[in-house]
Design a protein around this motif. Sequence first.
Motif, PDB file in Angstrom:
ATOM      1  N   ARG A 215       0.439   2.650  -5.050  1.00 41.03           N
ATOM      2  CA  ARG A 215      -0.130   3.196  -3.826  1.00 41.03           C
ATOM      3  C   ARG A 215      -1.473   2.511  -3.600  1.00 41.03           C
ATOM      4  O   ARG A 215      -1.997   1.859  -4.517  1.00 41.03           O
ATOM      5  N   PRO A 216      -2.053   2.629  -2.408  1.00 39.87           N
ATOM      6  CA  PRO A 216      -3.371   2.031  -2.176  1.00 39.87           C
ATOM      7  C   PRO A 216      -4.396   2.535  -3.193  1.00 39.87           C
ATOM      8  O   PRO A 216      -4.565   3.735  -3.381  1.00 39.87           O
ATOM      9  N   GLY A 217      -5.039   1.599  -3.880  1.00 42.43           N
ATOM     10  CA  GLY A 217      -6.022   1.943  -4.898  1.00 42.43           C
ATOM     11  C   GLY A 217      -5.554   1.704  -6.316  1.00 42.43           C
ATOM     12  O   GLY A 217      -6.362   1.770  -7.247  1.00 42.43           O
ATOM     13  N   SER A 218      -4.270   1.427  -6.525  1.00 43.84           N
ATOM     14  CA  SER A 218      -3.765   1.183  -7.876  1.00 43.84           C
ATOM     15  C   SER A 218      -4.304  -0.141  -8.423  1.00 43.84           C
ATOM     16  O   SER A 218      -4.579  -1.076  -7.671  1.00 43.84           O
ATOM     17  N   VAL A 219      -4.458  -0.194  -9.752  1.00 40.45           N
ATOM     18  CA  VAL A 219      -4.911  -1.408 -10.438  1.00 40.45           C
ATOM     19  C   VAL A 219      -3.780  -1.890 -11.345  1.00 40.45           C
ATOM     20  O   VAL A 219      -3.274  -1.118 -12.168  1.00 40.45           O
ATOM     21  N   VAL A 220      -3.371  -3.143 -11.176  1.00 43.89           N
ATOM     22  CA  VAL A 220      -2.196  -3.674 -11.862  1.00 43.89           C
ATOM     23  C   VAL A 220      -2.539  -5.005 -12.522  1.00 43.89           C
ATOM     24  O   VAL A 220      -3.325  -5.793 -11.981  1.00 43.89           O
TER      25      VAL A 220
ATOM     26  N   ASN B 192      -7.592  -0.995  -1.028  1.00 37.38           N
ATOM     27  CA  ASN B 192      -8.612  -0.894  -2.080  1.00 37.38           C
ATOM     28  C   ASN B 192      -8.047  -0.998  -3.483  1.00 37.38           C
ATOM     29  O   ASN B 192      -8.736  -0.685  -4.450  1.00 37.38           O
ATOM     30  N   GLY B 193      -6.790  -1.422  -3.636  1.00 38.75           N
ATOM     31  CA  GLY B 193      -6.244  -1.664  -4.960  1.00 38.75           C
ATOM     32  C   GLY B 193      -6.563  -3.065  -5.432  1.00 38.75           C
ATOM     33  O   GLY B 193      -7.168  -3.867  -4.704  1.00 38.75           O
ATOM     34  N   HIS B 194      -6.146  -3.394  -6.663  1.00 39.30           N
ATOM     35  CA  HIS B 194      -6.486  -4.708  -7.210  1.00 39.30           C
ATOM     36  C   HIS B 194      -5.389  -5.188  -8.150  1.00 39.30           C
ATOM     37  O   HIS B 194      -4.849  -4.409  -8.940  1.00 39.30           O
TER      38      HIS B 194
ATOM     39  N   GLY C 200      -0.720  -0.092 -14.231  1.00 36.50           N
ATOM     40  CA  GLY C 200       0.565  -0.701 -14.554  1.00 36.50           C
ATOM     41  C   GLY C 200       0.384  -2.118 -15.059  1.00 36.50           C
ATOM     42  O   GLY C 200      -0.561  -2.816 -14.676  1.00 36.50           O
ATOM     43  N   VAL C 201       1.305  -2.557 -15.924  1.00 37.58           N
ATOM     44  CA  VAL C 201       1.305  -3.928 -16.449  1.00 37.58           C
ATOM     45  C   VAL C 201       2.717  -4.477 -16.336  1.00 37.58           C
ATOM     46  O   VAL C 201       3.678  -3.841 -16.782  1.00 37.58           O
ATOM     47  N   PHE C 202       2.819  -5.672 -15.751  1.00 35.38           N
ATOM     48  CA  PHE C 202       4.112  -6.358 -15.648  1.00 35.38           C
ATOM     49  C   PHE C 202       4.033  -7.682 -16.391  1.00 35.38           C
ATOM     50  O   PHE C 202       3.079  -8.452 -16.219  1.00 35.38           O
TER      51      PHE C 202
END
Length: 412
Positions: A196-201, A222-224, A297-299
């Motif tokens: 969602r907007p704002g998530s950091v991955v 505003n995510g990254h 999250g990590v991919f």
Amino acid sequence: MSEPEKKKLKPNDNSAVASSIVSALSSSIAASSTKVNTRNALQKTEDLEQIRKTLLLSLVPSMNDKSDIYNTKQIISLGDKNSNIIREGDLVVFFINHDIMKAEVIKKGHTFDCRFGSFLHENIIGKPFGSKIYSHAEKRPTRRKKEDTTMDNADKKPFVYVLKPTPHLWTLVLKHRTQILYHADISLILTHFKLRPGSVVIEAGTGSGSLSTSISRAIMPNGHLFTFEYHKERYLHAMNEFKNNGLYNITITNGDVCQNGFTPNTTTTPIILSDTLRPKYEPSQILGEDKSGTVDGVFLDLPKPWLCIPNVFRLLRVGGKFCGFSPCIEQIQETANALRQFDFVEIKCVECLVKEYMSNNVEVSTVDHYFKKSDTTTQQTSTTEKRLFSAVPEMKGHTGYLIFATKFQLKE
């Protein structure tokens, strides 16, 4: 209240004095309030304008690397009825059929050529996305099938559709520097990560940037996304594409995460488009050996993803999601063993297969004559043409395994 005004009042006229003081205070408060409201209104207008710019870049990015994408002629209000109009410098996807598409930046004086004709860019400027564009110079094939959908039945002119470059279409038209993930897998990954907007991955294995583009657009404004690519040439190509595509919320690093972990280095490059449109987080805020619980999250798309699991566990917040893509089941087994050592839960493996269907005109036998009364004992079987769906015999794509897991608690 001035001194002369005080002298005009009688000494015992306290009510008049109080009234004058209240009136003066009210005027002062009203003036101050007007200034505050004006300042707040200006600030609100600036904030709304910035939101409009950000949303517009995420929805209709300008991909002309030779022009300033912050030109006010290009950045317009989303409420404008012309926001869907194609302008010079916009990237469009020329759709010929489900298997033939190409992306080009619209420039005056340029032409899109294909086997069906030539299409002037000048004829496209000012048209809305999704328009049907007819060729100005026909190049008909020598043998054309009856069902050829690239020819209009009315005037027999070749045409193409000009479409907006969504993440799905970008995946279909981008230049392949590696094998890429298609949206059957991408949609599953985005859903599992609950982005969602704002998530950091964090992503390791940028490759051609197919998944990177979808993640970036999902977590805007505003995510990254921190993405790592060990191959220098692919790193440079991806960095330029991200910038040209207006993906300002990405930081890309050229490095080997299996050996060095998710640590920034001299090649770490944030995609900065302007002072206001730039990554929200610095690498030092999220990455590094002293950081923990900083990402959602990590991919991983790596040959040996199990080597990164200790760093994945450290950087994931509690409840954070992990996903790894591997072409071999042996890689999945090694990764699953490493995940169990760090007490990950909800470990599961998925192979996502897709079968596409296309509509075609086919002749089928009818049985209507069986229900009609007739004296003749023998009747001819009649046929009719119907439009039915059948599976596409060959499809672009490749299969692989996705392994998912969730960080549930801190390892003691």
